[in-house]
Design a protein around this motif. Structure first.
Motif, PDB file in Angstrom:
ATOM      1  N   SER A   9       0.829  -1.212   0.000  1.00 46.11           N
ATOM      2  CA  SER A   9       0.000   0.000   0.000  1.00 46.11           C
ATOM      3  C   SER A   9       0.861   1.260   0.000  1.00 46.11           C
ATOM      4  O   SER A   9       0.371   2.338   0.249  1.00 46.11           O
ATOM      5  CB  SER A   9      -0.891  -0.007   1.242  1.00 46.11           C
ATOM      6  N   PHE A  10       2.155   1.091  -0.258  1.00 48.95           N
ATOM      7  CA  PHE A  10       3.056   2.241  -0.194  1.00 48.95           C
ATOM      8  C   PHE A  10       4.163   2.088  -1.222  1.00 48.95           C
ATOM      9  O   PHE A  10       4.424   0.990  -1.699  1.00 48.95           O
ATOM     10  CB  PHE A  10       3.710   2.339   1.195  1.00 48.95           C
ATOM     11  N   ARG A  13       9.335   6.140   0.231  1.00 54.06           N
ATOM     12  CA  ARG A  13       9.837   7.476  -0.068  1.00 54.06           C
ATOM     13  C   ARG A  13      11.217   7.608   0.561  1.00 54.06           C
ATOM     14  O   ARG A  13      11.458   7.090   1.644  1.00 54.06           O
ATOM     15  CB  ARG A  13       8.931   8.532   0.567  1.00 54.06           C
ATOM     16  N   PHE A  59       1.857   6.484  10.782  1.00 52.47           N
ATOM     17  CA  PHE A  59       1.753   7.669  11.643  1.00 52.47           C
ATOM     18  C   PHE A  59       2.381   8.922  11.035  1.00 52.47           C
ATOM     19  O   PHE A  59       2.281  10.004  11.602  1.00 52.47           O
ATOM     20  CB  PHE A  59       2.319   7.398  13.045  1.00 52.47           C
ATOM     21  N   GLY A  60       3.036   8.806   9.883  1.00 50.58           N
ATOM     22  CA  GLY A  60       3.586   9.990   9.210  1.00 50.58           C
ATOM     23  C   GLY A  60       4.612  10.700  10.071  1.00 50.58           C
ATOM     24  O   GLY A  60       5.574  10.087  10.528  1.00 50.58           O
ATOM     25  N   ILE A  80       3.314   1.898  13.498  1.00 48.86           N
ATOM     26  CA  ILE A  80       4.030   1.213  12.415  1.00 48.86           C
ATOM     27  C   ILE A  80       4.048   2.148  11.206  1.00 48.86           C
ATOM     28  O   ILE A  80       2.994   2.618  10.763  1.00 48.86           O
ATOM     29  CB  ILE A  80       3.322  -0.120  12.027  1.00 48.86           C
ATOM     30  N   VAL A  82       6.389   2.924   7.396  1.00 49.83           N
ATOM     31  CA  VAL A  82       7.499   2.522   6.518  1.00 49.83           C
ATOM     32  C   VAL A  82       8.390   3.708   6.143  1.00 49.83           C
ATOM     33  O   VAL A  82       9.479   3.525   5.600  1.00 49.83           O
ATOM     34  CB  VAL A  82       6.991   1.866   5.200  1.00 49.83           C
ATOM     35  N   TYR A  83       7.904   4.905   6.416  1.00 52.37           N
ATOM     36  CA  TYR A  83       8.606   6.126   6.030  1.00 52.37           C
ATOM     37  C   TYR A  83       9.680   6.427   7.078  1.00 52.37           C
ATOM     38  O   TYR A  83       9.377   6.814   8.210  1.00 52.37           O
ATOM     39  CB  TYR A  83       7.550   7.225   5.957  1.00 52.37           C
ATOM     40  N   HIS A 107       7.969  -1.006   9.311  1.00 57.86           N
ATOM     41  CA  HIS A 107       7.525  -2.291   8.793  1.00 57.86           C
ATOM     42  C   HIS A 107       6.295  -2.083   7.929  1.00 57.86           C
ATOM     43  O   HIS A 107       5.583  -1.096   8.116  1.00 57.86           O
ATOM     44  CB  HIS A 107       7.124  -3.167   9.993  1.00 57.86           C
ATOM     45  N   ALA A 109       2.751  -2.575   7.711  1.00 56.43           N
ATOM     46  CA  ALA A 109       1.813  -2.837   8.807  1.00 56.43           C
ATOM     47  C   ALA A 109       0.926  -4.065   8.559  1.00 56.43           C
ATOM     48  O   ALA A 109       0.517  -4.728   9.511  1.00 56.43           O
ATOM     49  CB  ALA A 109       0.933  -1.610   9.034  1.00 56.43           C
ATOM     50  N   VAL A 110       0.630  -4.354   7.307  1.00 61.40           N
ATOM     51  CA  VAL A 110      -0.236  -5.511   7.019  1.00 61.40           C
ATOM     52  C   VAL A 110       0.502  -6.808   7.367  1.00 61.40           C
ATOM     53  O   VAL A 110      -0.036  -7.703   8.023  1.00 61.40           O
ATOM     54  CB  VAL A 110      -0.701  -5.495   5.536  1.00 61.40           C
ATOM     55  N   PHE A 128      -4.962   7.160  10.060  1.00 54.43           N
ATOM     56  CA  PHE A 128      -5.261   8.540   9.727  1.00 54.43           C
ATOM     57  C   PHE A 128      -4.689   8.870   8.364  1.00 54.43           C
ATOM     58  O   PHE A 128      -3.488   8.814   8.148  1.00 54.43           O
ATOM     59  CB  PHE A 128      -4.716   9.488  10.801  1.00 54.43           C
ATOM     60  N   PRO A 130      -4.829   7.261   5.325  1.00 54.47           N
ATOM     61  CA  PRO A 130      -4.075   6.241   4.578  1.00 54.47           C
ATOM     62  C   PRO A 130      -3.919   6.693   3.124  1.00 54.47           C
ATOM     63  O   PRO A 130      -4.788   7.403   2.596  1.00 54.47           O
ATOM     64  CB  PRO A 130      -4.976   5.003   4.686  1.00 54.47           C
ATOM     65  N   ASP A 131      -2.816   6.311   2.494  1.00 55.34           N
ATOM     66  CA  ASP A 131      -2.577   6.744   1.108  1.00 55.34           C
ATOM     67  C   ASP A 131      -3.816   6.458   0.259  1.00 55.34           C
ATOM     68  O   ASP A 131      -4.287   5.318   0.208  1.00 55.34           O
ATOM     69  CB  ASP A 131      -1.360   6.004   0.531  1.00 55.34           C
ATOM     70  N   THR A 200      -3.682  16.338  11.441  1.00 47.69           N
ATOM     71  CA  THR A 200      -2.415  15.765  10.967  1.00 47.69           C
ATOM     72  C   THR A 200      -1.911  16.566   9.760  1.00 47.69           C
ATOM     73  O   THR A 200      -2.646  17.365   9.171  1.00 47.69           O
ATOM     74  CB  THR A 200      -2.568  14.280  10.546  1.00 47.69           C
TER      75      THR A 200
HETATM   76  C1  LIG Z   1      -0.885   9.886   3.459  1.00 56.17           C
HETATM   77  S1  LIG Z   1       0.274   9.487   4.686  1.00 56.17           S
HETATM   78  C2  LIG Z   1      -0.544   9.962   6.208  1.00 56.17           C
HETATM   79  C3  LIG Z   1       0.406  10.164   7.337  1.00 56.17           C
HETATM   80  C4  LIG Z   1      -0.211  10.636   8.647  1.00 56.17           C
HETATM   81  N1  LIG Z   1      -1.087   9.650   9.215  1.00 56.17           N
HETATM   82  C5  LIG Z   1      -0.941  11.930   8.448  1.00 56.17           C
HETATM   83  O1  LIG Z   1      -2.185  11.924   8.488  1.00 56.17           O
HETATM   84  O2  LIG Z   1      -0.275  12.972   8.266  1.00 56.17           O
HETATM   85  C6  LIG Z   1       0.155   7.723   4.768  1.00 56.17           C
HETATM   86  C7  LIG Z   1       1.310   7.105   5.521  1.00 56.17           C
HETATM   87  O3  LIG Z   1       1.092   5.710   5.626  1.00 56.17           O
HETATM   88  C8  LIG Z   1       2.323   5.037   5.454  1.00 56.17           C
HETATM   89  N2  LIG Z   1       1.999   3.675   5.002  1.00 56.17           N
HETATM   90  C9  LIG Z   1       1.324   3.329   3.893  1.00 56.17           C
HETATM   91  N3  LIG Z   1       1.163   2.013   3.817  1.00 56.17           N
HETATM   92  C10 LIG Z   1       1.767   1.495   4.935  1.00 56.17           C
HETATM   93  C11 LIG Z   1       1.942   0.178   5.415  1.00 56.17           C
HETATM   94  N4  LIG Z   1       1.463  -0.884   4.754  1.00 56.17           N
HETATM   95  N5  LIG Z   1       2.611   0.010   6.572  1.00 56.17           N
HETATM   96  C12 LIG Z   1       3.103   1.074   7.260  1.00 56.17           C
HETATM   97  N6  LIG Z   1       2.962   2.350   6.837  1.00 56.17           N
HETATM   98  C13 LIG Z   1       2.301   2.548   5.688  1.00 56.17           C
HETATM   99  C14 LIG Z   1       3.079   5.869   4.439  1.00 56.17           C
HETATM  100  O4  LIG Z   1       4.474   5.694   4.521  1.00 56.17           O
HETATM  101  C15 LIG Z   1       2.642   7.288   4.821  1.00 56.17           C
HETATM  102  O5  LIG Z   1       3.554   7.883   5.718  1.00 56.17           O
END
Ligand SMILES: C[S@@+](CC[C@H](N)C(=O)[O-])C[C@H]1O[C@@H](n2cnc3c(N)ncnc32)[C@H](O)[C@@H]1O
Length: 221
Positions: A9-10, A13, A59-60, A80, A82-83, A107, A109-110, A128, A130-131, A200
Motif C-alpha cells: 500500500s506504499f 519514499r 503515523f507519518g 508502524i 514505513v517512512y 515495517h 503494517a499488514v 489517519f 491512509p494513502d 495531521t
Molecule cells: C498519506 S500518509 C498519512 C500520514 C499521517 N497519518 C498523516 O495523516 O499525516 C500515509 C502514511 O502511511 C504510510 N503507510 C502506507 N502504507 C503502509 C503500510 N502498509 N505500513 C506502514 N505504513 C504505511 C506511508 O508511509 C505514509 O507515511
C-alpha cells in the motif's frame, strides 16, 4: 497470507533526512522505543504492563500519535510506519516527551499485523489519512479492503475499535460500503480518544485543497 504476493500500500519514499532524524535512526537498535518485528509482539515485555493497546498504521510525522499517547498514559500504543524520516521524527518526540507508552517499528503494517500481533489482542486500530491511491488502476493498492477488514477483525478484541479518517470521498465511500457488508463491525459515533485531537499533516493538506474530511469509527462486535 502469502507475504511475497501481497500488494504493497506504499512506495518507499526516500526524502531528505534532517540531522536529528539521522541520529535517531542510526541509534534506533539501541532505542527502547524502537523494535524490529521478528516474533510475536509481547505486550508485557515491551510496556511492562497489560494496559489496552492501540496500533496506529502510517503515523507519518508522528505528531498526532505522540499527542494521543501523552493524553492517555493508561493506554499503550504501537506505531508502524514505513517512512524512515517519520520513524526518526517520532523517536525524537518520544524521547523529548519521555513517553513510555509508545513503541514504533519500520515495517509493512499488514505483514506486521498478520504475523506478529496475537489474535484478539488489540484494543484498537487507527489509520489517519491512509494513502488514497486516487487513480482507478491503483485502487488495488489501498490498504483498506475486504481482506484488511477480516485481518483487523481477527486482531482486535471484542468491543475494540477501528478508527479511520480520510479526505478522499471516493475512498471513504468504498470504506463505508465494505464495512456495511461486514457483519463483524458496528458503526459508532466517535471514539473518546480522538474527540479533541490535533490535525495531521496530510489532513491540513487535504483541507487546503478543499477536500472534505470523513471520520469513521467502528466497534468490533
Ligand atoms: C498519506 S500518509 C498519512 C500520514 C499521517 N497519518 C498523516 O495523516 O499525516 C500515509 C502514511 O502511511 C504510510 N503507510 C502506507 N502504507 C503502509 C503500510 N502498509 N505500513 C506502514 N505504513 C504505511 C506511508 O508511509 C505514509 O507515511
Amino acid at each position: 497470507m502469502n507475504n511475497s504476493l501481497h500488494i504493497k500500500s506504499f512506495v518507499k519514499r526516500s526524502g531528505r533526512l534532517t540531522n536529528s532524524q539521522k541520529i535517531y535512526l542510526k541509534n534506533k537498535e539501541k532505542d527502547l522505543n524502537f523494535f524490529s518485528a521478528e516474533r510475536e509482539f509481547d505486550y508485557k515485555e515491551f510496556f511492562n504492563n497489560y494496559n489496552p493497546c492501540v496500533l496506529d498504521i502510517g503515523f507519518g510525522d508522528g505528531k498526532l500519535l505522540t499527542s494521543i499517547a501523552k493524553k492517555f498514559p493508561e493506554l499503550n500504543f504501537i506505531g508502524i510506519e514505513v517512512y524512515e524520516s517519520g520513524v526518526g521524527n517520532i523517536l525524537k518526540q518520544i524521547s523529548k516527551e519521555e513517553l513510555t507508552n509508545i513503541k514504533v517499528s519500520c515495517h509493512d503494517a499488514v505483514i506486521f499485523l498478520e504475523n506478529f500481533i496475537t489474535d484478539n489482542s488489540l484494543y484498537g486500530l487507527s489509520l489517519f489519512f491512509p494513502d488514497p491511491w486516487p487513480k482507478k488502476k491503483h485502487y488495488k493498492r489501498r490498504i483498506i479492503n475486504e481482506d484488511f477488514l477480516n485481518l483487523a477483525n481477527r486482531k482486535i478484541a471484542k468491543n475494540g475499535f477501528i478508527k479511520i479518517a480520510t479526505d478522499w470521498s471516493n475512498y471513504s465511500d468504498h470504506i463505508i460500503k465494505i464495512f456495511d457488508q461486514n457483519t463483524n463491525f458496528e458503526r459508532i459515533n466517535d471514539i473518546y480518544l480522538y474527540k479533541k485531537r490535533c490535525l495531521t499533516k496530510f489532513e491540513k493538506r487535504g483541507i487546503s485543497l478543499g477536500h472534505k474530511i470523513t471520520e469513521l469509527s467502528y466497534k468490533v462486535k
